[in-house]
Design an enzyme around this catalytic site. Structure first.
Site, PDB file in Angstrom:
ATOM      1  N   GLU B  60      -7.879  -3.795   7.700  1.00  0.00           N
ATOM      2  CA  GLU B  60      -6.852  -2.847   7.945  1.00  0.00           C
ATOM      3  C   GLU B  60      -6.979  -1.555   8.808  1.00  0.00           C
ATOM      4  O   GLU B  60      -6.785  -1.067   9.612  1.00  0.00           O
ATOM      5  CB  GLU B  60      -5.739  -2.366   6.868  1.00  0.00           C
ATOM      6  CG  GLU B  60      -4.991  -3.758   6.375  1.00  0.00           C
ATOM      7  CD  GLU B  60      -5.582  -4.646   5.580  1.00  0.00           C
ATOM      8  OE1 GLU B  60      -6.703  -4.448   5.189  1.00  0.00           O
ATOM      9  OE2 GLU B  60      -4.971  -5.672   5.126  1.00  0.00           O
ATOM     10  N   HIS B 129       2.609  -4.441  -4.073  1.00  0.00           N
ATOM     11  CA  HIS B 129       3.732  -4.651  -2.928  1.00  0.00           C
ATOM     12  C   HIS B 129       4.858  -4.100  -2.904  1.00  0.00           C
ATOM     13  O   HIS B 129       5.901  -4.113  -2.413  1.00  0.00           O
ATOM     14  CB  HIS B 129       3.965  -6.278  -2.868  1.00  0.00           C
ATOM     15  CG  HIS B 129       2.681  -7.058  -2.413  1.00  0.00           C
ATOM     16  ND1 HIS B 129       1.896  -7.254  -3.181  1.00  0.00           N
ATOM     17  CD2 HIS B 129       2.547  -7.687  -1.257  1.00  0.00           C
ATOM     18  CE1 HIS B 129       0.889  -8.205  -2.413  1.00  0.00           C
ATOM     19  NE2 HIS B 129       1.493  -8.512  -1.187  1.00  0.00           N
TER      20      HIS B 129
END
Lengths: 343, 327
Positions: B60, B129
């Protein structure tokens, strides 16, 4: 005597260097050296502030790589970025003025020593955090590839040179970007300036495999080590890597073995490096080495080199005068440049 | 008019902008062959090729920095965060380079970059999440932050974000992708810096965004039957906040309730409360009321998860208390 890594040998027999090229490289290295010496002087005289990291001793890397590139190629640097900026063509006036925090600086006084930028000279910047410039440089290389392959622009053959140190080679961004650059065959040179020390952390104490260039092999990428105190060796490695990148054959990892002649920054007491180690490297001053070569090969006379030294000296004095005389940034423009709409 | 699901509205926005400008490209994890974790980029690689819809390795921070470099040199990247929470791993590139680089470079470079993807609390996805990164990123100078909430605004706002020359964090909500709405057939963009007045009213200003807009709408249906008349504003722009619209409403109602999914500490509501007190204190008839998520990692258990985020009955109660001057 400290045990030094054996510097790779380089034969100048294959070197093709014209008189003009020789003097261009010499001048660039002298510019780098004298500029940094002047920075130290100005720092101690209270004209520049913050963290200032000087490049003395490593000049062969900046000049050897950048002077082997085109002016429309990209350069990405670290916090030790003054000399990369100068080699890229950013005028000494603009760099000095930035260090003085002036409105005429290349980053308008907003960046400082570790954040030199010049869109005009394709200098993607100095990056203050270790390794964070590597992804940015990879993005510039991706952009060239994108224009050429996705948009069919045959003229988009620009190459990016990404400079960083041995300390950065243990960071994840280094490995992640090597993987992506090899995967997509990006036109980029990853140039590690291995000066043996990440501030006070000796490279060998931080790194399980200290030979950084070997790490290219696991990505199927070309990796070479060069004597970073020999500008002709660096230049030869860079020329080969640039040609490879320009031809669409992908990236190269160049490990230049070099040494900084000063501390990590002007705030570093430099207590950990031994005198024997410093003496080993001081004896390999890259500027003296090139000067000797040019004279031995009849590519230049001592008078020509002395003339360059003097010219650079007055150029640096001019840069200091320019920086001193330049205005401070306008306080009413404190917010200028936060957003793209501020031109 | 065509009835469109929210994820397809986003896909249309990206498709149209990629067709309009060849410098626009998408990158991220599984955006190509797989079509994106919520199918926002489904089959776009077939139309635009694998370089313009670039499947990246799971790296990322590096692919975000790569997008910054591409943006500095003239491209207009759209990063998909497979889940916005993963972009915690890209915090350095988003904050230092996407956000601050234009300023530190003294205007040398622009960073036209969109970072979009599913955020918010879903259904039992667990703490990692279920994050609300807007809270963490609101302090970074140079970033804009937008949260969409309907298929109509999702499409128009994303198109505008792609055309914007600044780095824009664009928040979608994991539970809103299947909302349906009739969308205009014609090209449209919506301003990314303006709040949306969802319902005009006179009693109290309810400030909300993203999925909580729909919780507020449910609560309002109950409140209307009991004679209440709240004004509902969807913030849309989380940074900068649209104080023109917010201020106009508060000057009318003099009462404010904030309904958000952020955690209470250091969230969007915290900044909003402080800014309202700074700017509009004299307009207020009472303290700003904040309904926010609990300050805990979002628990997996469904019942505990429901206790963590604001539910419509709490909004009903809050309006009644505010109107009865009980806060």
């Amino acid at each position: 005597m400290v045990q030094e890594r054996v510097l790779p040998s380089f034969s100048t027999a294959q070197t093709r260097l014209t008189h003009d090229e020789g003097l261009t490289v010499y001048e660039d290295m002298v510019l780098g050296r004298q500029f940094e010496d002047k920075c130290a002087e100005m720092y101690y005289r209270g004209k520049m502030f913050g963290f200032v990291h000087l490049y003395n001793g490593q000049e062969a890397v900046s000049s050897g790589v950048i002077k082997a590139m085109r002016s429309d190629d990209y350069v990405c640097s670290t916090y030790r970025d003054h000399v990369h900026a100068l080699s890229s063509g950013v005028p000494a006036r603009q760099v000095m003025a930035e260090l003085f925090g002036k409105a005429t600086g290349c980053s308008k006084g907003r960046g400082g020593s570790m954040h030199l930028f010049s869109a005009e000279h394709n200098l993607l910047g100095g990056y203050a955090f270790v390794s964070e410039g590597i992804p940015v440089a990879t993005g510039a290389a991706f952009q060239s590839k994108y224009r050429r392959d996705a948009l069919g622009d045959e003229s988009a053959d620009q190459v990016t040179a990404c400079f960083f140190g041995d300390g950065a080679s243990n960071n994840g961004q280094f490995f992640e970007c090597l993987n992506m650059a090899a995967l997509w065959k990006l036109p980029i040179l990853y140039v590690v300036e291995n000066n043996k020390w990440a501030i006070g952390m000796a490279h060998d104490r931080a790194t399980s495999q200290p030979e950084i260039y070997k790490k290219a092999s696991v990505f199927g990428m070309a990796g070479v080590e060069v004597d970073g105190m020999d500008v002709l060796a660096v230049r030869a490695a860079a020329q080969e890597a640039v040609a490879r990148a320009r031809a669409g054959e992908g990236p190269t990892l160049i490990e230049a073995l070099t040494y900084r002649f000063r501390g990590h920054s002007l705030a570093d007491p430099d207590e950990l490096r031994s005198k024997a180690e410093k003496d080993f490297w001081f004896a390999r001053d890259p500027i003296k080495r090139l000067a000797n070569y040019l004279i031995e090969q009849n590519l230049a006379t001592q008078d020509e080199l002395t003339e360059i030294d003097k010219r650079i000296q007055s150029l640096i004095e001019d840069a200091v005068t320019f920086a001193l005389d330049s205005p401070e940034p306008d306080p009413s423009e404190l917010y200028r440049y936060v957003f793209a709409e501020d031109e | 008019m065509a009835e469109t699901l929210l994820y397809n509205a986003l896909r249309e926005a990206i498709d149209e902008e990629m067709a309009r400008d060849s410098n626009v490209f998408v990158l991220g994890e599984d955006v190509g062959h797989y079509g994106g974790s919520y199918k926002v980029t489904k089959d776009l690689y077939k139309k635009y090729g694998e370089f313009r819809v670039l499947d990246t390795p799971i790296a990322e921070n590096s692919f975000t920095g790569m997008a910054v470099g591409a943006a500095m040199t003239g491209l207009r990247p759209i990063i998909e965060g497979m889940n916005m929470g993963f972009l915690l791993l890209a915090f350095n590139q988003i904050a230092n380079n996407a956000g601050m680089l234009r300023y530190t470079s003294g205007g040398n470079f622009k960073i036209p970059l969109v970072i979009r993807g599913p955020g918010g609390v879903g259904r039992q996805l667990g703490a990692e999440h279920s994050q609300r990164l807007e809270a963490y990123f609101q302090g970074v100078p140079g970033l804009k932050m937008v949260a969409c909430s309907t298929p109509y605004n999702a499409k128009g706002l994303l198109k505008a974000a792609i055309r914007d020359d600044n780095p824009v964090l664009f928040f979608e909500h994991v539970l809103l992708y299947n909302l349906k709405q009739d969308l205009p057939e014609t090209d449209y963009v919506l301003p990314i810096d303006r709040a949306e007045v969802v319902r005009e009213g006179a009693d109290v200003t309810i400030l909300t965004y993203s999925r909580m807009r729909h919780h507020v709408t449910q609560a309002v249906k109950v409140l209307e039957k009991e004679g209440y008349d709240p004004e509902v504003i969807d913030l849309i722009s989380l940074k900068p906040l649209d104080f023109e619209t917010i201020g106009a409403s508060i000057r009318k109602t003099h009462r404010v309730i904030i309904v958000e999914e952020c955690m209470r500490s250091g969230g969007i509501g915290a900044e909003l409360t402080a800014s309202i007190n700074d700017r509009l204190f004299d307009e207020l008839d009472g303290p700003v009321v904040r309904l926010a998520s609990q300050d805990i990692p979002t628990p997996y258990n469904g019942a505990l998860e429901n206790l963590t985020i604001v539910q419509p009955p709490q909004i009903v109660d809050a309006v009644k208390k505010v109107m009865a001057n009980q806060v």
